[in-house]
Design a protein around this motif. Structure first.
Motif, PDB file in Angstrom:
ATOM      1  N   GLN A  47      43.064  29.461  37.131  1.00  0.00           N
ATOM      2  CA  GLN A  47      43.568  30.612  36.385  1.00  0.00           C
ATOM      3  C   GLN A  47      42.506  31.705  36.299  1.00  0.00           C
ATOM      4  N   ARG A  48      41.269  31.295  36.105  1.00  0.00           N
ATOM      5  CA  ARG A  48      40.163  32.266  36.065  1.00  0.00           C
ATOM      6  C   ARG A  48      40.048  32.995  37.400  1.00  0.00           C
ATOM      7  N   ILE A  49      40.181  32.237  38.489  1.00  0.00           N
ATOM      8  CA  ILE A  49      40.107  32.832  39.827  1.00  0.00           C
ATOM      9  C   ILE A  49      41.174  33.913  39.992  1.00  0.00           C
ATOM     10  N   GLU A  50      42.384  33.616  39.577  1.00  0.00           N
ATOM     11  CA  GLU A  50      43.469  34.587  39.719  1.00  0.00           C
ATOM     12  C   GLU A  50      43.249  35.801  38.823  1.00  0.00           C
ATOM     13  N   ARG A  51      42.728  35.588  37.638  1.00  0.00           N
ATOM     14  CA  ARG A  51      42.401  36.709  36.756  1.00  0.00           C
ATOM     15  C   ARG A  51      41.328  37.595  37.393  1.00  0.00           C
ATOM     16  N   ALA A  52      40.319  36.968  37.985  1.00  0.00           N
ATOM     17  CA  ALA A  52      39.253  37.744  38.638  1.00  0.00           C
ATOM     18  C   ALA A  52      39.786  38.524  39.824  1.00  0.00           C
ATOM     19  N   ARG A  53      40.695  37.928  40.582  1.00  0.00           N
ATOM     20  CA  ARG A  53      41.300  38.654  41.705  1.00  0.00           C
ATOM     21  C   ARG A  53      42.017  39.914  41.210  1.00  0.00           C
ATOM     22  N   ALA A  54      42.801  39.746  40.141  1.00  0.00           N
ATOM     23  CA  ALA A  54      43.562  40.882  39.623  1.00  0.00           C
ATOM     24  C   ALA A  54      42.642  41.991  39.126  1.00  0.00           C
ATOM     25  N   LEU A  55      41.573  41.618  38.440  1.00  0.00           N
ATOM     26  CA  LEU A  55      40.636  42.619  37.918  1.00  0.00           C
ATOM     27  C   LEU A  55      39.865  43.285  39.051  1.00  0.00           C
ATOM     28  N   THR A  56      39.543  42.523  40.089  1.00  0.00           N
ATOM     29  CA  THR A  56      38.853  43.094  41.252  1.00  0.00           C
ATOM     30  C   THR A  56      39.752  44.107  41.954  1.00  0.00           C
ATOM     31  N   ARG A  64      29.170  28.951  37.737  1.00  0.00           N
ATOM     32  CA  ARG A  64      29.631  27.782  36.970  1.00  0.00           C
ATOM     33  C   ARG A  64      30.993  28.055  36.350  1.00  0.00           C
ATOM     34  N   TYR A  65      31.187  29.250  35.836  1.00  0.00           N
ATOM     35  CA  TYR A  65      32.446  29.614  35.186  1.00  0.00           C
ATOM     36  C   TYR A  65      33.626  29.483  36.140  1.00  0.00           C
ATOM     37  N   PHE A  66      33.471  29.980  37.348  1.00  0.00           N
ATOM     38  CA  PHE A  66      34.593  30.003  38.289  1.00  0.00           C
ATOM     39  C   PHE A  66      34.699  28.727  39.130  1.00  0.00           C
ATOM     40  N   ALA A  67      33.578  28.183  39.560  1.00  0.00           N
ATOM     41  CA  ALA A  67      33.610  27.086  40.535  1.00  0.00           C
ATOM     42  C   ALA A  67      33.069  25.767  40.013  1.00  0.00           C
ATOM     43  N   ALA A  95      30.895  44.058  37.200  1.00  0.00           N
ATOM     44  CA  ALA A  95      30.955  43.666  35.784  1.00  0.00           C
ATOM     45  C   ALA A  95      32.370  43.739  35.205  1.00  0.00           C
ATOM     46  N   PRO A  96      33.171  44.779  35.511  1.00  0.00           N
ATOM     47  CA  PRO A  96      34.520  44.804  34.932  1.00  0.00           C
ATOM     48  C   PRO A  96      35.339  43.552  35.265  1.00  0.00           C
ATOM     49  N   ALA A  97      35.152  42.992  36.455  1.00  0.00           N
ATOM     50  CA  ALA A  97      35.889  41.784  36.826  1.00  0.00           C
ATOM     51  C   ALA A  97      35.288  40.538  36.176  1.00  0.00           C
ATOM     52  N   ILE A  98      33.967  40.385  36.268  1.00  0.00           N
ATOM     53  CA  ILE A  98      33.330  39.177  35.744  1.00  0.00           C
ATOM     54  C   ILE A  98      33.349  39.168  34.218  1.00  0.00           C
ATOM     55  N   ASP A  99      32.914  40.270  33.593  1.00  0.00           N
ATOM     56  CA  ASP A  99      32.932  40.314  32.131  1.00  0.00           C
ATOM     57  C   ASP A  99      34.361  40.319  31.603  1.00  0.00           C
ATOM     58  N   GLY A 100      35.256  40.932  32.365  1.00  0.00           N
ATOM     59  CA  GLY A 100      36.652  40.951  31.946  1.00  0.00           C
ATOM     60  C   GLY A 100      37.247  39.567  31.837  1.00  0.00           C
ATOM     61  N   CYS A 101      36.736  38.627  32.625  1.00  0.00           N
ATOM     62  CA  CYS A 101      37.149  37.223  32.514  1.00  0.00           C
ATOM     63  C   CYS A 101      36.357  36.498  31.429  1.00  0.00           C
ATOM     64  N   ARG A 102      35.033  36.574  31.506  1.00  0.00           N
ATOM     65  CA  ARG A 102      34.193  35.714  30.672  1.00  0.00           C
ATOM     66  C   ARG A 102      34.146  36.124  29.205  1.00  0.00           C
ATOM     67  N   MET A 103      34.406  37.377  28.882  1.00  0.00           N
ATOM     68  CA  MET A 103      34.319  37.817  27.490  1.00  0.00           C
ATOM     69  C   MET A 103      35.344  37.150  26.579  1.00  0.00           C
ATOM     70  N   ARG A 104      36.514  36.848  27.124  1.00  0.00           N
ATOM     71  CA  ARG A 104      37.593  36.291  26.298  1.00  0.00           C
ATOM     72  C   ARG A 104      37.706  34.802  26.566  1.00  0.00           C
ATOM     73  N   GLY A 158      43.148  35.446  49.829  1.00  0.00           N
ATOM     74  CA  GLY A 158      42.484  34.531  50.745  1.00  0.00           C
ATOM     75  C   GLY A 158      41.625  33.514  50.025  1.00  0.00           C
ATOM     76  N   GLU A 159      41.129  32.546  50.789  1.00  0.00           N
ATOM     77  CA  GLU A 159      40.353  31.443  50.226  1.00  0.00           C
ATOM     78  C   GLU A 159      38.945  31.897  49.852  1.00  0.00           C
ATOM     79  N   PRO A 160      38.418  31.426  48.705  1.00  0.00           N
ATOM     80  CA  PRO A 160      37.032  31.740  48.356  1.00  0.00           C
ATOM     81  C   PRO A 160      36.062  31.177  49.402  1.00  0.00           C
ATOM     82  N   VAL A 161      34.970  31.884  49.612  1.00  0.00           N
ATOM     83  CA  VAL A 161      33.934  31.463  50.558  1.00  0.00           C
ATOM     84  C   VAL A 161      32.634  31.259  49.787  1.00  0.00           C
TER      85      VAL A 161
END
Length: 396
Positions: free
Chosen positions: A32-41, A58-61, A156-165, A80-83
């Protein structure tokens, strides 16, 4: 809770491993975090997000590695698949730690990991790459040279946008860590005795955290007397004397999630000035908590604490005697992370955000008082992880 009267040996002997352990983060939540990060990116206009080794990887993987001079990172495309790019000799360790499915691309010691990322970007036809703000500048520059046709932007908008909440599962892990540290604080207060050194107290706190099941103290600040006037202490060792003010700031981690609690109290009888400043500190901490209204800018919490201190004749702003630093910081997999309770941070308070509340008062070269507890935001407002200290001469 009493201060003094016990010993380190007695306190350690009575500790048992923590019984009510919070569950680890599930694979489903990481996806779910991965999909949230994709959307914010995508919302940033970027084609992919580069996540560096450290708290965000650590948060994502689920990979709990710190950053080193060797590049380890995850390239997360919008589609696409994470690398994951990793040194070849670390493959076994990486596979043991990974908690999601990824395409692993390996580099030898004389290869360029940045070229591997550049090749992956070519395959994605990426024009814009969002970069983890924790990625070292030198690595970002090498990537810029390896992929000159790709624009690098702040991720930061993508990473902090996930991790802050934080999710309910994250809050449960943080609650366990904070409950453990609060118990350690109570035991540390009981084992104090005249002549005990700051080194002995730090050793006890680390042993107590380990006995409860944490991997030791993530940090520990112990200050006696005049040293309490310095927010992060003084070099060297101090010995405790009767009627000294004691300031202990410590924390641990549970599944990577931090606690960070400070208690200030007297080992004996407080002076009138110490009691008055302690009471003012408690009032400022309460005002900050009350100001944490959903939808309000973070900076309003800092302003509320400072208003109490100014009313009490301290400050204004960062002037001493008064509060020399921000009122609080975000916390999670990093002990200090966005957002911050400080003037200028206009991030709106939202459900799941977690903060320290620590409007320390410094009386220069005399003493300082810091009361630090943490709260998390709900739809209805803030909720304490741990209840604030009761009085200057007792912890609860």
């Amino acid at each position: 809770m009493s201060i003094g009267g016990s010993t380190a040996a007695a306190e350690l002997a009575s500790i048992t491993p923590w019984a009510t352990k919070a569950p680890a983060i599930t694979r489903a939540e990481r996806l779910q975090r991965i999909e949230r990060a994709r959307a914010l990116t995508a919302a940033m206009g970027a084609d992919a997000l580069l996540i560096a080794a450290g708290a965000s990887l650590r948060y994502f993987a689920g990979v709990p590695w710190g950053a080193t001079e060797r590049l380890v990172a995850m390239l997360l495309p919008v589609r696409g698949e994470p690398v994951v790019v990793c040194p070849r000799f670390e493959l076994g360790s990486l596979q043991a730690d990974l908690l999601i499915d990824v395409d692993i691309r390996l580099w030898e010691e004389d290869d360029s990991p940045h070229a591997l990322i550049a090749d992956a970007l070519v395959g994605l036809r990426a024009a814009t790459l969002a970069i983890d703000p924790a990625l070292p500048f030198q690595m970002a520059e090498r990537l810029r040279h390896a992929a000159p046709g790709v624009a690098l932007v702040d991720g930061a908008p993508a990473i902090d946008g996930c991790r802050m909440r934080k999710s309910a599962a994250e809050i449960a892990l943080m609650q366990q860590a904070k409950d453990m540290t609060l118990e350690v604080h109570h035991r540390a207060a009981r084992m104090l005795a005249p002549g005990i050194t700051t080194t002995e107290v730090k050793r006890f706190i680390d042993q107590a955290h380990r006995a409860m099941g944490a991997s030791g103290s993530s940090f520990c600040i112990v200050q006696f007397g005049r040293a309490t006037a310095f927010p992060h202490g003084l070099p060297g060792e101090q010995s405790l004397a009767d009627d000294d003010l004691v300031l202990i700031d410590t924390g641990c981690t549970v599944e990577g999630y931090h606690s960070d609690i400070t208690r200030s109290y007297t080992f004996g009888k407080p002076s009138d000035d110490e009691r008055a400043i302690w009471d003012l500190e408690k009032e400022a901490q309460a005002a900050a908590f009350a100001a944490a209204v959903p939808g309000a800018p973070c900076e309003t919490v800092d302003a509320a604490a400072r208003a109490i201190l100014e009313k009490g004749g301290l400050g204004p702003d960062y002037r001493l005697p008064g509060l020399p630093h921000r009122t609080g910081h975000g916390i999670g997999l990093s002990i200090h992370e966005p957002a911050y309770l400080v003037r200028g941070d206009r991030t709106l308070l939202d459900t799941g955000m977690c903060f320290s509340n620590e409007p320390m008062i410094v009386m220069p070269d005399r003493f300082g008082v810091r009361l630090e507890d943490h709260f998390y935001m709900t739809d209805q407002g803030p909720r304490w992880f741990t209840q604030p200290q009761a009085a200057i001469d007792r912890l609860s």
